[in-house]
Scaffold this motif. Structure first.
Motif, PDB file in Angstrom:
ATOM      1  N   PHE A   1      -7.740   1.252   1.874  1.00 59.47           N
ATOM      2  CA  PHE A   1      -7.999  -0.076   1.334  1.00 59.47           C
ATOM      3  C   PHE A   1      -8.812  -0.911   2.309  1.00 59.47           C
ATOM      4  O   PHE A   1      -9.790  -1.561   1.925  1.00 59.47           O
ATOM      5  CB  PHE A   1      -6.663  -0.755   1.027  1.00 59.47           C
ATOM      6  N   LEU A   2      -8.391  -0.893   3.571  1.00 56.40           N
ATOM      7  CA  LEU A   2      -9.100  -1.688   4.565  1.00 56.40           C
ATOM      8  C   LEU A   2     -10.554  -1.256   4.665  1.00 56.40           C
ATOM      9  O   LEU A   2     -11.460  -2.070   4.725  1.00 56.40           O
ATOM     10  CB  LEU A   2      -8.415  -1.560   5.931  1.00 56.40           C
TER      11      LEU A   2
ATOM     12  N   ARG B   1      -4.491 -10.136   4.908  1.00 56.86           N
ATOM     13  CA  ARG B   1      -3.297 -10.184   5.736  1.00 56.86           C
ATOM     14  C   ARG B   1      -3.606  -9.740   7.136  1.00 56.86           C
ATOM     15  O   ARG B   1      -3.220 -10.362   8.113  1.00 56.86           O
ATOM     16  CB  ARG B   1      -2.207  -9.273   5.162  1.00 56.86           C
ATOM     17  N   LYS B   2      -4.357  -8.666   7.260  1.00 56.76           N
ATOM     18  CA  LYS B   2      -4.700  -8.150   8.582  1.00 56.76           C
ATOM     19  C   LYS B   2      -5.486  -9.187   9.351  1.00 56.76           C
ATOM     20  O   LYS B   2      -5.210  -9.474  10.521  1.00 56.76           O
ATOM     21  CB  LYS B   2      -5.517  -6.865   8.413  1.00 56.76           C
TER      22      LYS B   2
ATOM     23  N   MET C   1       0.811  -1.217   0.000  1.00 57.43           N
ATOM     24  CA  MET C   1       0.000   0.000   0.000  1.00 57.43           C
ATOM     25  C   MET C   1       0.843   1.265   0.000  1.00 57.43           C
ATOM     26  O   MET C   1       0.404   2.320  -0.435  1.00 57.43           O
ATOM     27  CB  MET C   1      -0.948  -0.008   1.196  1.00 57.43           C
TER      28      MET C   1
ATOM     29  N   ASN D   1      -3.227   2.260   3.068  1.00 58.91           N
ATOM     30  CA  ASN D   1      -3.560   0.995   3.715  1.00 58.91           C
ATOM     31  C   ASN D   1      -4.927   1.091   4.395  1.00 58.91           C
ATOM     32  O   ASN D   1      -5.780   0.228   4.244  1.00 58.91           O
ATOM     33  CB  ASN D   1      -2.467   0.642   4.738  1.00 58.91           C
TER      34      ASN D   1
ATOM     35  N   PRO E   1      -4.007  -6.826   1.522  1.00 59.46           N
ATOM     36  CA  PRO E   1      -3.858  -6.278   2.875  1.00 59.46           C
ATOM     37  C   PRO E   1      -4.983  -6.635   3.822  1.00 59.46           C
ATOM     38  O   PRO E   1      -4.746  -6.821   5.021  1.00 59.46           O
ATOM     39  CB  PRO E   1      -3.832  -4.762   2.632  1.00 59.46           C
ATOM     40  N   VAL E   2      -6.199  -6.743   3.309  1.00 61.68           N
ATOM     41  CA  VAL E   2      -7.309  -7.063   4.211  1.00 61.68           C
ATOM     42  C   VAL E   2      -7.146  -8.468   4.763  1.00 61.68           C
ATOM     43  O   VAL E   2      -7.199  -8.681   5.981  1.00 61.68           O
ATOM     44  CB  VAL E   2      -8.666  -6.961   3.474  1.00 61.68           C
TER      45      VAL E   2
END
Lengths: 368, 242, 300
Positions: free
Chosen positions: B236-237, C167-168, B197, B233, C164-165
Motif C-alpha cells: 500500500f505504501l 498515518r505513517k 492492512m 502495508n 496507512p500512508v
C-alpha cells in the motif's frame, strides 16, 4: 483584546458563509414586513354595498353619490324594500346595506335628525367595523358641508376613532409590532444556535482549552449580530417610511438608540438560550416556541394587554417586546421624547444585563 | 472450476462538476469471494461503493451487481444485498431484539421468518443476556457483530462492509473476521473496505484505488511479489506514495 | 515529570469509564495510550486537558494541577480532540490565524515549529477546511494545536480513520516534533503505531494492562507464538480451534498465530495433526510476539 477581535472575526466568517443564516437574517424580515403590510390590511376597498332609499330625495341622492364615488364603496345594487335585504346578503357579494328612512330631507330640516341605518355583514367583524367607520366619516363630511353652523344629530352606530390614525391605516398599528417581532426573532434565533453549534460540532472543546474567557466568547458572539441587526432595522424603518408612508414624529436619534438597545436585549436572550441548550434543534425550538408565541400573543402586538386576564398581564411584563412596542409607537406615532419612555427603556436595560449575567454564569467551562 | 461473477464493473465513472472522483474503473468479483476494496481517503472508494450499492448514479460506464444493472435497477440491487458501515449499523435507542425485528421487516421477511432468524442469531452469537438491552449500552465490538448479522438477515448474495472494524479491539476484530470467513464459506460474497492492512491479507483478492483509478488488483500474495513487499502495508505504501 | 496521573477514576452514570489509572510521562517523551474504542482514552484526555473532573485521584500537567490551576493548563497545552474539530467553513489559513490569535501569538512567531507540516497543506491554504481530505485535516489540526508552542501536546486518536500512508507521515511528523522538546501524549487503536512510541500504556475497558517500552512489553508475552499457514485459512482456523492442546488461535494476516498449552511443544506434532485433517501447503514457523499479541493476551 486581540484575542477577542480574532474571535469576532471568526464569527463574521461563519455568518457570511452560511447561506441559510444569511437568508434568515436579511431575506425573511423584509419578506415578512411586506407581507404584513400589504396583505393583512384592515382597510377596505371597493366593498360592495346595497342601498335601500325610501326617500329618494335630493339629500339622499347626494349622500349616495358621495358614497358611491368614494374608493371604499361600490354600489352594487339598489333595492326597493326590506324583504330584499336578506336575500341580497345571502348571495354573499354585498357586505352592507344602507337604508335611508322615508322623508329623509324633510325630517332633517324639520326635526333636525334623520336616520341612516347601516346594516353590515357581521360575519367579518373587522370589516363590518371599518365599514361603519368609513360611512360615518363620509356622513360627517357631508354634514359639515351642508350645514356649517348647525350640528345635525343622527342615529348611527357609534364607533371609536383611532387617535393619530384618522384614516384607520392598519399599517400604523402593525409596523411597530412587526418590527419588534422580526428584530427579536432574528436576533434571538441567530444567537441561540450560535453557541450550540459549537457544542454540536465539537469545536467547543478546543475553545475551552484555550485562554479565551467565557464572557469573551459570549460577547464575541453577540457583537457581529449587533451590526447586522442594525442594518436590518434600518431597512425596516426605511420600508415603513417610504413604502407604507409611516410617520416618524419623534427623534430619529432616539429611535436608533432604542432600537439598538432592543437588539442587544434580544441577542442576549438568544445567547442565554444557547448556553442552556445542548443541540441546535433544541435552541431553535425554544426560540420559536418559547419566544415567538408568547411575544406575539402577550406583547400587545395583536391583542391589547389591558383586555387580558391579570395573570397574563403580569407575565407580559417580562416580555421585552412589550416594552419596545410601547417605545416604538411612542416615538414613531406620538413623537414623544425620552422623558415619556424612560421607564420602558430602563426595563430593557435591566433585562439585558440580567440575560448576559446569567449567560456568563451558565456558560459551561467544562464538558459536563 | 469456473466461478461466476457476481459483480461486474466496466469503465465506471463518477464526476462531480469538473472533479472526477471515480475514473473508469473495471473489475469483477466472483461469487463467494472475499474481495478487499482498498485505497487512501479521498481515493474514490466510498464513491465507487455508493454506485455499486445503488445509492448513487454513475456518470458513465456500467456495472452489474447481483444480476441487476446499477442504472436500470438500483432498487433491486438494494433488495439483494446487505450493507454495513461504521457510521450507521443499528439504532442505539432500540434493543437488540427490536433492531432485529425492525430490519427484518425492512428486508421484507415475514413475522415467522423474523422469529426464526432472531432465535438463530441470539443463539449463534450468545446474545441471550443482552437481547433486551438497548444497543447504546453495548460495547462497540458487540454492536459490530450484531450489525453484521442483521445485514445478513435476508440472506443476501453479497454483503458490502464499509470499514466494519474501525476502533474495535483486536480480539473482537478477529472474531468478526471469523464471522466473515464463515459467511463466505456459505457462498455469500463479501465486499469489504478497511484501513487495517493485516485484514487485507484475509481477502481472496484485493484492489487498491489511487486518485480514482484502480492501480492494482490481485491476490495479496501476488501483490506482495509484484511490489517486492513483505506485507500488504508495504504494498500500500509503495503504491499510494507513487 | 511533564504529566503525572495518580489513581484517577471516572464514571458516567453507572458506567465506569476509567478505574484507578496511574502513569507518568517524562518531559520530551512520546507516550502512547494504546487501546480500542471504549477503553477510556478520551476520558483520560479530557481530564488532563481540564475538560472533565475525575471522581477520584489527582493529575498534573506541566506542573499545574488539573483542577486548581486549570487556566494555566488551558493556556499552555495543545489539544487535538478525537473528531476533526476545526471550523469547516473557515479556510486553512483562517483556522490557523484564529488559533494563533486566541492564544495571543501570530503564525509568524512560531512558524518554524509547524513549517514541515504546513508545507504539505500550504498549496490548499485558501480551501475551506471542510473540503480537505482526512489526512490533510489531521495535519491542519496538528498545526493549530502547535501554533502557540505548547509544552505538552495532547493528541486523541489523531490517525483514526486515516489511510496507512497518511498515518505513517503523521507519525514521522510526531517524531520530528519530539526532537524539539515537546512532550507528546498520543492515543491510538492501531497497535502497529504503538511501536513508534518511547513508552506505551495498554488500556482496555478502563484499566491499564501494562506500561513499558514497546520492546519490553512484547517480552511480557508468556508463550511462544507460531505462524501457521495452510491451503484454506477458514478451515485451518476451525481445525486449530478444535485441537485440544491449543491455547490461542488468532488470524494475523496471511498466517494464524498459534500458541500451545504445552511447554514441550514441537511443531511436528502440529504438522501431523494438520496432515491428518487433509491440509496441504502447511507452514509452521516460530515468530516474535507483536504488541497486538501481547495486548490480546493481557486483555483476556
Amino acid at each position: 483584546m486581540k484575542r477577542f477581535i480574532g474571535f469576532i472575526k471568526k464569527e463574521f466568517y461563519h455568518i457570511f458563509r452560511d447561506k441559510r443564516s444569511l437568508f434568515i437574517l436579511f431575506g425573511m424580515p423584509i419578506a415578512q414586513i411586506m407581507l404584513f403590510g400589504f396583505a393583512i390590511t384592515n382597510e377596505i376597498n371597493n366593498v360592495d354595498i346595497a342601498i335601500l332609499d325610501k326617500s329618494k330625495d335630493a339629500t339622499t341622492l347626494e349622500i349616495i353619490n358621495k358614497i358611491s364615488s368614494s374608493k371604499y364603496f361600490s354600489v352594487e345594487q339598489l333595492i326597493n324594500n326590506e324583504s330584499e335585504i336578506e336575500p341580497v346578503f345571502k348571495k354573499g357579494k354585498v357586505k352592507a346595506v344602507l337604508i335611508f328612512e322615508k322623508d329623509f330631507s324633510k325630517k332633517l330640516v324639520k326635526e333636525n335628525n334623520a336616520t341612516l341605518q347601516i346594516i353590515t355583514d357581521a360575519t367579518d367583524p373587522n370589516t363590518a367595523n371599518t365599514i361603519s367607520n368609513y360611512t360615518n366619516s363620509i356622513l360627517q363630511k357631508y354634514q359639515q358641508e351642508i350645514n356649517k353652523n348647525i350640528k345635525i344629530p343622527y342615529q348611527i352606530i357609534p364607533k371609536s376613532r383611532m387617535v393619530f390614525n384618522p384614516e384607520l391605516k392598519s399599517v400604523f398599528m402593525f409596523v411597530p409590532g412587526v418590527m419588534t417581532i422580526i428584530l427579536m426573532l432574528v436576533s434571538a434565533m441567530m444567537t441561540s444556535i450560535s453557541i450550540t453549534r459549537e457544542k454540536e460540532l465539537g469545536t467547543m472543546e478546543i475553545l475551552l482549552v484555550s485562554p479565551l474567557k467565557p464572557f469573551q466568547v459570549i460577547i464575541g458572539k453577540v457583537v457581529p449580530y449587533i451590526f447586522l441587526s442594525i442594518i436590518n432595522a434600518i431597512v425596516i424603518v426605511l420600508l415603513s417610511i417610504f413604502v407604507f408612508k409611516m410617520p416618524v414624529q419623534g427623534s430619529l436619534f432616539l429611535l436608533a438608540f432604542e432600537s439598538i438597545l432592543f437588539i442587544i436585549t434580544s441577542l442576549s436572550l438568544g445567547i442565554l438560550i444557547s448556553t442552556l441548550s445542548s443541540t441546535q434543534q433544541t435552541a431553535m425550538m425554544i426560540s420559536l416556541m418559547g419566544l415567538m408565541l408568547p411575544t406575539i400573543l402577550l406583547s400587545g402586538f395583536i391583542f391589547p394587554v389591558s383586555s387580558m386576564p391579570i395573570p397574563l398581564q403580569i407575565i407580559s411584563n417580562i416580555i421585552p417586546a412589550k416594552w419596545f412596542i410601547i417605545i416604538l409607537k411612542g416615538i414613531m406615532l406620538k413623537g414623544v421624547g425620552i422623558s415619556f419612555i424612560w421607564k420602558e427603556t430602563s426595563f430593557l436595560l435591566l433585562m439585558t444585563m440580567i440575560f448576559i449575567a446569567i449567560s456568563v454564569k451558565k456558560y459551561k467551562i467544562r464538558l459536563e | 472450476m469456473k466461478q461466476e461473477s457476481i459483480i461486474q464493473v466496466e469503465n465506471l465513472t463518477k464526476k462531480f462538476n469538473d472533479f472526477t472522483a471515480v475514473n473508469a474503473i473495471s473489475f469483477n468479483v466472483k461469487r463467494g469471494e472475499i474481495f478487499g476494496f482498498l485505497g487512501a481517503n479521498g481515493a474514490g472508494k466510498t464513491t465507487a461503493m455508493k454506485m455499486l450499492i445503488g445509492i448513487s448514479t454513475p456518470t458513465s460506464g456500467n456495472a452489474q451487481v447481483a444480476g441487476y444493472n446499477v442504472f436500470k435497477n438500483p432498487e433491486n440491487i438494494k433488495k439483494s444485498i446487505g450493507y454495513m458501515s461504521q457510521k450507521f449499523a443499528l439504532y442505539d435507542d432500540l434493543t437488540v431484539k427490536e433492531n432485529i425485528t425492525f430490519f427484518g421487516g425492512i428486508y421484507g421477511l415475514s413475522r415467522k421468518q423474523i422469529e426464526v432468524k432472531r432465535r438463530l442469531l441470539v443463539e449463534e452469537l450468545g446474545l441471550q443476556d443482552i437481547a433486551n438491552e438497548l444497543v447504546s449500552s453495548l460495547p462497540l465490538g458487540w454492536k459490530q457483530k450484531i450489525a453484521f448479522s442483521v445485514a445478513l438477515l435476508h440472506d443476501p448474495k453479497i454483503i458490502f462492509l464499509d470499514e466494519p472494524t474501525g476502533g474495535v479491539d483486536p480480539i473482537t476484530r478477529r472474531q468478526f473476521w471469523e464471522m466473515i470467513y464463515k459467511t463466505a464459506n456459505n457462498g455469500t460474497t463479501v465486499f469489504v473496505t478497511t484501513h487495517y492492512m493485516d485484514e487485507a491479507e484475509y481477502c481472496d483478492r484485493v484492489s487498491i484505488m489511487v486518485d480514482g483509478k484502480i492501480e492494482a488488483l490481485d491476490t495479496p500474495k501476488n501483490l506482495q511479489k509484484q511490489f517486492n513487499s513483505e506485507n500488504m502495508n508495504d504494498v500500500f505504501l509503495k503504491l499510494a506514495r507513487g | 515529570m511533564s504529566i503525572s496521573v495518580q489513581h484517577i477514576s471516572k464514571s458516567f452514570k453507572e458506567v465506569k469509564a476509567i478505574n484507578n489509572i496511574s502513569f507518568e510521562v517524562k518531559e520530551g517523551e512520546l507516550f502512547g495510550l494504546i487501546g480500542p474504542d471504549g477503553a477510556g482514552k478520551t476520558t483520560i484526555f479530557r481530564i488532563l486537558t481540564t475538560l472533565l473532573f475525575s471522581d477520584k485521584g489527582t493529575a498534573n500537567v506541566a506542573g499545574f494541577d488539573v483542577i486548581d490551576n486549570y487556566k494555566d493548563i488551558r493556556n499552555h497545552v495543545g489539544y487535538m480532540p478525537g473528531r476533526f474539530s476545526l471550523y469547516q467553513d473557515l479556510t486553512v489559513e483562517e483556522n490557523l490565524e484564529f488559533f494563533a490569535t486566541i492564544f495571543g501569538t501570530t503564525i509568524k512567531e512560531n512558524y518554524d515549529l509547524i513549517k514541515d507540516i504546513y508545507i504539505q497543506i500550504e498549496p490548499f491554504k485558501t480551501r475551506r477546511a471542510g473540503k480537505l481530505s482526512g489526512g490533510m485535516k489531521q495535519k491542519l489540526a496538528l498545526c493549530c494545536a502547535l501554533i502557540h508552542k505548547p509544552k505538552v501536546l495532547f493528541l486523541d486518536e489523531p490517525t483514526t480513520g486515516v489511510d496507512p500512508v497518511s498515518r505513517k507521515e503523521f507519525w514521522e511528523i510526531l517524531k520530528r516534533l519530539q526532537k524539539k522538546g515537546i512532550t507528546i501524549l498520543v492515543s491510538t487503536p492501531y497497535m502497529d503505531e504503538a511501536a513508534l512510541c518511547d513508552r506505551i500504556a495498554l488500556i482496555q475497558e478502563g484499566e491499564i494492562l501494562e506500561i513499558d517500552t514497546p520492546k519490553e512489553i512484547t517480552k511480557h508475552y508468556p508463550k511462544a507464538i507460531y505462524n501457521v499457514k495452510a491451503n484454506n485459512m477458514y478451515k485451518l482456523i476451525n481445525s486449530l480451534k478444535k485441537y485440544e492442546h491449543h491455547y490461542s488461535v488468532y488470524p494475523f494476516g496471511e498466517y494464524v498465530h498459534y500458541t500451545d498449552k504445552r511447554t514441550n511443544f514441537s511443531t511436528d506434532i502440529l504438522k501431523n495433526y494438520l496432515v491428518e485433517n487433509q491440509f496441504s501447503d502447511i507452514e509452521i514457523i516460530k515468530t516474535t510476539p507483536s504488541i497486538e499479541d501481547t495486548f490480546m493476551e493481557l486483555a483476556k
